[in-house]
Design a protein around this motif. Structure first.
Motif: not given
Length: 182
Positions: A144-149, A155-165, A167-173, A177-182
């Motif tokens: 469980i993490f906070s959107c950086p935007v 919450k995520t169960t695995s690494p990958g890219r997805f969209r914040c529910s 602000c709709k920003s694209i996030l990569a984990v 477990g490091k979270v990046l925007v884009g």
């Protein structure tokens, strides 16, 4: 060996229904072998707990219990074992139960405690278990993490890219477990 030679005053208190014999374990840092003979029930559990507290206070945190002659353990006795295990784990030690009679093991299983304890067939295997490299890697996922935007909790169960529910920003984990925007 005399119990008092290992722990001063250990045999000052005795119980006819539960005999506890101590043996040194030079192969194991802060280790001791504790042989149990008799019963651990509502009547002997207080004595058992007090004796084990003496052992832990003496600096022993790697405990091998030889249970071959342990005839019975009640739920109260298992409660003492569980409390001991929790305390010992906080001190980076462990508890191993050796040569557990089938009827006593069944009580641990019926009460759901068999997964908490380490059981071995003999003292040599118990010592070997302590010497194994223990993996302390903590699983990252699920996380469980906070959107950086927008700071929305996600919450995520695995690494990958997805969209914040939110602000709709694209996030990569990544795998760590490091979270990046884009």
């Amino acid at each position: 060996m005399d119990n008092n030679a290992l722990i001063n005053g250990f045999d000052d208190t005795t119980n006819d229904s539960l005999k506890i014999t101590l043996s040194s374990c030079d192969e194991l840092k802060d280790g001791i072998i504790i042989t149990l003979n008799g019963y651990i029930d509502i009547y002997t559990s207080q004595f058992f707990q007090e004796q084990i507290e003496k052992i832990v206070k003496a600096g022993y945190i790697n405990l091998i219990f030889v249970c071959k002659n342990l005839n019975y353990v009640s739920s109260t006795g298992i409660g003492v074992f569980s409390s001991l295990l929790k305390n010992i784990k906080l001190q980076s030690g462990d508890v191993i139960l050796v040569d557990m009679p089938e009827k006593v093991l069944e009580v641990f299983q019926l009460l759901g405690f068999s997964q908490l304890f380490q059981f071995q067939d003999n003292v040599e295997n118990a010592i070997g278990f302590f010497h194994q490299e223990v993996e302390t890697e903590v699983p990252v996922f699920p996380m469980i993490f906070s959107c950086p935007v927008c700071s929305k909790r996600l919450k995520t169960t695995s690494p990958g890219r997805f969209r914040c529910s939110e602000c709709k920003s694209i996030l990569a984990v990544d795998e760590q477990g490091k979270v990046l925007v884009g």
